[in-house]
Design a protein around this motif. Structure first.
Motif, PDB file in Angstrom:
ATOM      1  N   LYS A 116       0.050 -18.988  -4.637  1.00  0.00           N
ATOM      2  CA  LYS A 116      -1.308 -18.867  -5.170  1.00  0.00           C
ATOM      3  C   LYS A 116      -1.555 -19.978  -6.179  1.00  0.00           C
ATOM      4  CE  LYS A 116      -2.616 -15.738  -8.242  1.00  0.00           C
ATOM      5  NZ  LYS A 116      -2.984 -14.437  -8.857  1.00  0.00           N
ATOM      6  N   VAL A 117      -2.679 -20.665  -6.042  1.00  0.00           N
ATOM      7  CA  VAL A 117      -3.037 -21.759  -6.944  1.00  0.00           C
ATOM      8  C   VAL A 117      -4.531 -21.661  -7.266  1.00  0.00           C
ATOM      9  CG1 VAL A 117      -1.238 -23.320  -6.066  1.00  0.00           C
ATOM     10  CG2 VAL A 117      -3.519 -23.331  -5.012  1.00  0.00           C
ATOM     11  N   HIS A 118      -4.983 -22.549  -8.146  1.00  0.00           N
ATOM     12  CA  HIS A 118      -6.412 -22.665  -8.437  1.00  0.00           C
ATOM     13  C   HIS A 118      -6.834 -24.120  -8.262  1.00  0.00           C
ATOM     14  CE1 HIS A 118      -5.732 -18.755 -10.383  1.00  0.00           C
ATOM     15  NE2 HIS A 118      -7.017 -18.553 -10.207  1.00  0.00           N
ATOM     16  N   VAL A 119      -7.965 -24.310  -7.648  1.00  0.00           N
ATOM     17  CA  VAL A 119      -8.546 -25.646  -7.510  1.00  0.00           C
ATOM     18  C   VAL A 119      -9.605 -25.787  -8.601  1.00  0.00           C
ATOM     19  CG1 VAL A 119      -9.842 -27.217  -6.031  1.00  0.00           C
ATOM     20  CG2 VAL A 119      -8.118 -25.700  -5.040  1.00  0.00           C
ATOM     21  N   ALA A 120      -9.411 -26.770  -9.489  1.00  0.00           N
ATOM     22  CA  ALA A 120     -10.329 -26.997 -10.611  1.00  0.00           C
ATOM     23  C   ALA A 120     -11.299 -28.113 -10.246  1.00  0.00           C
ATOM     24  CB  ALA A 120      -9.541 -27.373 -11.866  1.00  0.00           C
ATOM     25  N   LEU A 121     -12.584 -27.831 -10.405  1.00  0.00           N
ATOM     26  CA  LEU A 121     -13.632 -28.786 -10.050  1.00  0.00           C
ATOM     27  C   LEU A 121     -14.662 -28.836 -11.168  1.00  0.00           C
ATOM     28  CD1 LEU A 121     -14.954 -30.629  -7.823  1.00  0.00           C
ATOM     29  CD2 LEU A 121     -16.180 -28.557  -7.073  1.00  0.00           C
ATOM     30  N   ARG A 122     -14.864 -30.018 -11.746  1.00  0.00           N
ATOM     31  CA  ARG A 122     -15.856 -30.178 -12.802  1.00  0.00           C
ATOM     32  C   ARG A 122     -17.272 -30.148 -12.212  1.00  0.00           C
ATOM     33  NH1 ARG A 122     -13.268 -29.046 -17.510  1.00  0.00           N
ATOM     34  NH2 ARG A 122     -11.379 -30.305 -17.758  1.00  0.00           N
ATOM     35  N   PRO A 123     -18.231 -29.547 -12.940  1.00  0.00           N
ATOM     36  CA  PRO A 123     -19.596 -29.410 -12.405  1.00  0.00           C
ATOM     37  C   PRO A 123     -20.265 -30.733 -12.052  1.00  0.00           C
ATOM     38  CG  PRO A 123     -19.286 -27.972 -14.286  1.00  0.00           C
ATOM     39  CD  PRO A 123     -18.067 -28.827 -14.215  1.00  0.00           C
ATOM     40  N   GLU A 124     -19.986 -31.789 -12.828  1.00  0.00           N
ATOM     41  CA  GLU A 124     -20.659 -33.070 -12.587  1.00  0.00           C
ATOM     42  C   GLU A 124     -20.097 -33.807 -11.371  1.00  0.00           C
ATOM     43  OE1 GLU A 124     -17.167 -34.067 -15.252  1.00  0.00           O
ATOM     44  OE2 GLU A 124     -18.635 -32.439 -15.082  1.00  0.00           O
ATOM     45  N   LYS A 125     -18.963 -33.345 -10.847  1.00  0.00           N
ATOM     46  CA  LYS A 125     -18.372 -33.976  -9.666  1.00  0.00           C
ATOM     47  C   LYS A 125     -18.799 -33.272  -8.383  1.00  0.00           C
ATOM     48  CE  LYS A 125     -14.374 -36.044 -11.930  1.00  0.00           C
ATOM     49  NZ  LYS A 125     -15.008 -36.101 -13.243  1.00  0.00           N
ATOM     50  N   PRO A 160      -7.649 -38.534 -24.105  1.00  0.00           N
ATOM     51  CA  PRO A 160      -8.804 -37.692 -23.762  1.00  0.00           C
ATOM     52  C   PRO A 160      -9.150 -37.690 -22.275  1.00  0.00           C
ATOM     53  CG  PRO A 160      -9.224 -38.854 -25.807  1.00  0.00           C
ATOM     54  CD  PRO A 160      -7.927 -39.387 -25.285  1.00  0.00           C
ATOM     55  N   HIS A 161      -9.148 -38.861 -21.657  1.00  0.00           N
ATOM     56  CA  HIS A 161      -9.475 -38.947 -20.231  1.00  0.00           C
ATOM     57  C   HIS A 161      -8.537 -38.095 -19.390  1.00  0.00           C
ATOM     58  CE1 HIS A 161      -8.781 -40.744 -16.224  1.00  0.00           C
ATOM     59  NE2 HIS A 161     -10.101 -40.838 -16.186  1.00  0.00           N
ATOM     60  N   ASP A 162      -7.243 -38.160 -19.696  1.00  0.00           N
ATOM     61  CA  ASP A 162      -6.264 -37.433 -18.891  1.00  0.00           C
ATOM     62  C   ASP A 162      -6.330 -35.926 -19.132  1.00  0.00           C
ATOM     63  OD1 ASP A 162      -5.367 -39.766 -17.748  1.00  0.00           O
ATOM     64  OD2 ASP A 162      -3.798 -40.079 -19.241  1.00  0.00           O
ATOM     65  N   VAL A 163      -6.620 -35.529 -20.373  1.00  0.00           N
ATOM     66  CA  VAL A 163      -6.758 -34.093 -20.649  1.00  0.00           C
ATOM     67  C   VAL A 163      -7.932 -33.514 -19.864  1.00  0.00           C
ATOM     68  CG1 VAL A 163      -7.315 -32.386 -22.431  1.00  0.00           C
ATOM     69  CG2 VAL A 163      -5.686 -34.202 -22.926  1.00  0.00           C
ATOM     70  N   TYR A 164      -9.018 -34.273 -19.768  1.00  0.00           N
ATOM     71  CA  TYR A 164     -10.215 -33.785 -19.068  1.00  0.00           C
ATOM     72  C   TYR A 164     -10.048 -33.863 -17.552  1.00  0.00           C
ATOM     73  CZ  TYR A 164     -15.130 -33.176 -17.825  1.00  0.00           C
ATOM     74  OH  TYR A 164     -16.310 -32.713 -17.285  1.00  0.00           O
ATOM     75  N   GLU A 165      -9.576 -35.017 -17.059  1.00  0.00           N
ATOM     76  CA  GLU A 165      -9.513 -35.224 -15.616  1.00  0.00           C
ATOM     77  C   GLU A 165      -8.275 -34.600 -14.970  1.00  0.00           C
ATOM     78  OE1 GLU A 165     -11.893 -36.316 -13.936  1.00  0.00           O
ATOM     79  OE2 GLU A 165     -13.156 -37.449 -15.329  1.00  0.00           O
ATOM     80  N   TYR A 166      -7.185 -34.496 -15.743  1.00  0.00           N
ATOM     81  CA  TYR A 166      -5.925 -33.988 -15.184  1.00  0.00           C
ATOM     82  C   TYR A 166      -5.332 -32.902 -16.069  1.00  0.00           C
ATOM     83  CZ  TYR A 166      -6.524 -38.327 -12.614  1.00  0.00           C
ATOM     84  OH  TYR A 166      -7.031 -39.346 -11.844  1.00  0.00           O
ATOM     85  N   PRO A 167      -6.049 -31.799 -16.276  1.00  0.00           N
ATOM     86  CA  PRO A 167      -5.476 -30.696 -17.067  1.00  0.00           C
ATOM     87  C   PRO A 167      -4.227 -30.162 -16.383  1.00  0.00           C
ATOM     88  CG  PRO A 167      -7.397 -29.947 -15.832  1.00  0.00           C
ATOM     89  CD  PRO A 167      -7.343 -31.441 -15.666  1.00  0.00           C
ATOM     90  N   ASN A 168      -3.272 -29.699 -17.198  1.00  0.00           N
ATOM     91  CA  ASN A 168      -2.010 -29.237 -16.597  1.00  0.00           C
ATOM     92  C   ASN A 168      -1.954 -27.725 -16.411  1.00  0.00           C
ATOM     93  OD1 ASN A 168      -1.700 -28.326 -19.199  1.00  0.00           O
ATOM     94  ND2 ASN A 168       0.166 -29.472 -19.637  1.00  0.00           N
ATOM     95  N   SER A 169      -3.045 -27.012 -16.750  1.00  0.00           N
ATOM     96  CA  SER A 169      -3.053 -25.556 -16.606  1.00  0.00           C
ATOM     97  C   SER A 169      -4.490 -25.055 -16.578  1.00  0.00           C
ATOM     98  CB  SER A 169      -2.310 -24.900 -17.778  1.00  0.00           C
ATOM     99  OG  SER A 169      -2.996 -25.148 -19.000  1.00  0.00           O
ATOM    100  N   ARG A 170      -4.644 -23.810 -16.164  1.00  0.00           N
ATOM    101  CA  ARG A 170      -5.975 -23.198 -16.183  1.00  0.00           C
ATOM    102  C   ARG A 170      -6.538 -23.151 -17.595  1.00  0.00           C
ATOM    103  NH1 ARG A 170      -5.977 -17.441 -13.646  1.00  0.00           N
ATOM    104  NH2 ARG A 170      -8.166 -17.652 -14.256  1.00  0.00           N
ATOM    105  N   PHE A 171      -5.676 -22.863 -18.574  1.00  0.00           N
ATOM    106  CA  PHE A 171      -6.159 -22.776 -19.946  1.00  0.00           C
ATOM    107  C   PHE A 171      -6.794 -24.086 -20.384  1.00  0.00           C
ATOM    108  CE2 PHE A 171      -5.548 -23.754 -24.426  1.00  0.00           C
ATOM    109  CZ  PHE A 171      -6.266 -22.706 -25.007  1.00  0.00           C
ATOM    110  N   VAL A 172      -6.102 -25.197 -20.164  1.00  0.00           N
ATOM    111  CA  VAL A 172      -6.633 -26.491 -20.588  1.00  0.00           C
ATOM    112  C   VAL A 172      -7.903 -26.829 -19.816  1.00  0.00           C
ATOM    113  CG1 VAL A 172      -6.170 -28.968 -20.744  1.00  0.00           C
ATOM    114  CG2 VAL A 172      -4.367 -27.336 -21.299  1.00  0.00           C
ATOM    115  N   ALA A 173      -7.913 -26.579 -18.526  1.00  0.00           N
ATOM    116  CA  ALA A 173      -9.094 -26.868 -17.708  1.00  0.00           C
ATOM    117  C   ALA A 173     -10.316 -26.117 -18.207  1.00  0.00           C
ATOM    118  CB  ALA A 173      -8.817 -26.521 -16.252  1.00  0.00           C
ATOM    119  N   GLU A 174     -10.140 -24.852 -18.577  1.00  0.00           N
ATOM    120  CA  GLU A 174     -11.267 -24.030 -19.036  1.00  0.00           C
ATOM    121  C   GLU A 174     -11.635 -24.328 -20.481  1.00  0.00           C
ATOM    122  OE1 GLU A 174     -11.258 -19.929 -16.608  1.00  0.00           O
ATOM    123  OE2 GLU A 174      -9.439 -20.213 -17.782  1.00  0.00           O
ATOM    124  N   PHE A 175     -10.644 -24.726 -21.293  1.00  0.00           N
ATOM    125  CA  PHE A 175     -10.918 -24.965 -22.709  1.00  0.00           C
ATOM    126  C   PHE A 175     -11.637 -26.286 -22.926  1.00  0.00           C
ATOM    127  CE2 PHE A 175      -9.838 -26.160 -27.098  1.00  0.00           C
ATOM    128  CZ  PHE A 175     -10.244 -25.012 -27.754  1.00  0.00           C
TER     129      PHE A 175
END
Length: 393
Positions: free
Chosen positions: A308-317, A250-265
């Motif tokens: 082209k890439v995306h930078v994913a940033l969680r709101p609480e960080k 769970p920690h790795d799925v949340y902190e280190y998603p491997n794609s935009r889909f996982v990051a957003e889901f």
């Protein structure tokens, strides 16, 4: 191959420790043998592919969650494990035995359905004992095993009641006891807590973990609820369009998603689109029009120049302040458009000059209302260089 599989209890000599509490989980141990192996499994219904060439190893005593939205293929995969559906291609191996051609009732598997499927005319004890009686077990053994299981799920005092005399949480535990009393090697749970209200669902999640750890049975849980998967699972397999797109703790799925889909889901995330302008072995700089700034991340990535890439940033960080911070490489400016007080935390929606809306969550550590940010405040958002993740897909 014989079509008879003996369902045996877990050996008393094997400790019922969960991978969540062991020093080294089996999936991290070199040479560890998976208890459940799914090999290149595909399931088609006519021209529609519900499960697309999935390979997955699940280990003994693991509580594994298949997480995905409606139509992702997770329930179809679960039904193939149970034997209610047959793979179009591929193999399912449970405890070293290929399940091809083995009927559901001959598999070392039991399944708990979302509806619970309790018999309304039978008592709690009779519901739990139903499968054992059909197997022809001695009456005294049936009575003993039912009593033990009802005590485990804290329903020993309600054995004589009918299902309609129970609460939703109690019916859920009866269904769990009935599923476990036959001592399956593998228990499949299809949205097991979906019918419960939020508070009861949260309480029952921990009960389910405790029962799984005590019995040492391998659980595979299907759910669409991200918080439920994060709470329950030793590992999560995120599914989308019939494919498992990421498998991790769970920690790795949340902190280190491997794609935009996982990051957003999984949870909430802010995604800044940009192009790589500096790619070093241990860091990367991304020019982002969304952010209106060059963003710095202190880990390298594998990509083409100017990709082209995306930078994913969680709101609480993300930190928020009216004052511009000193020495921050990642700092952007915006105006608060919406706020929401949620008790333990406050949520801010900040509009950037590019038009992008950024979500920020901050814990409410004091009761002071005067210092709280509000609508139309001009603010700075900033974060540490290791708080974001660069996604190339």
């Amino acid at each position: 191959m014989t079509s008879t599989v003996t369902i045996e209890p877990q050996s008393d000599s094997v400790p019922a420790a969960s991978p969540q509490t062991s020093k080294m989980p089996l999936w991290k141990q070199e040479g560890a043998k998976p208890f459940l192996r799914i090999e290149n499994v595909t399931k088609k219904f006519g021209e529609f592919t519900a499960v697309d060439n999935i390979s997955l190893d699940i280990y003994k005593n693991e509580l594994f969650c298949l997480l995905g939205g409606s139509g992702s293929g997770k329930s179809t995969l679960l039904r193939m494990l149970a034997g209610f559906e047959s793979p179009t291609s591929g193999r399912i191996i449970i405890d070293g035995v290929d399940m091809a051609g083995i009927q559901p009732w001959k598999r070392p598997v039991n399944m708990m359905f979302q509806s619970y499927a309790l018999f309304p005319h039978l008592s709690v004890e009779e519901n739990v004992a139903f499968g054992l009686k059909r197997e022809g077990l001695d009456r005294s053994e049936v009575k003993q095993r039912v009593a033990e299981m009802l005590e485990m799920v804290q329903l020993g005092h309600l054995g004589k009641r009918k299902p309609d005399q129970l609460s939703g949480g109690q019916r859920q535990r009866v269904a769990l006891a009935r599923s476990l009393v036959k001592r399956p090697k593998l228990l499949l749970l299809d949205e097991p807590l979906g019918a419960l209200d939020k508070k009861l669902r949260e309480e029952t999640q921990f009960e389910l973990i405790n029962i799984q750890e005590e019995l040492g049975v391998t659980f595979v849980v299907v759910t669409h609820d991200q918080e439920e998967a994060m709470t329950l699972a030793s590992r999560i397999g995120v599914m989308n369009h019939g494919v498992i797109v990421q498998t991790a703790e769970p920690h790795d799925v949340y902190e280190y998603p491997n794609s935009r889909f996982v990051a957003e889901f999984i949870g909430s995330v802010n995604l800044f689109e940009g192009r790589v302008i500096e790619d070093l072995p241990d860091s990367v700089r991304i020019d982002s029009k969304d952010a209106g700034a060059v963003l710095f991340v202190n880990h390298g990535i594998s990509c083409a120049p100017n990709q082209k890439v995306h930078v994913a940033l969680r709101p609480e960080k993300t930190q928020i302040s009216k004052e511009k911070p000193e020495g921050q490489q990642n700092c952007i400016k915006g105006i608060i458009e919406e706020t929401a007080y949620m008790g333990s935390l406050s949520v801010y929606r900040v509009r950037l000059a590019s038009g992008m809306e950024v979500r920020v969550t901050q814990p409410n550590t004091t009761r002071d209302l005067g210092a709280r940010l509000t609508w139309n405040d001009e603010v700075y958002l900033y974060w540490d260089e290791d708080s974001s993740v660069v996604l190339t897909s």
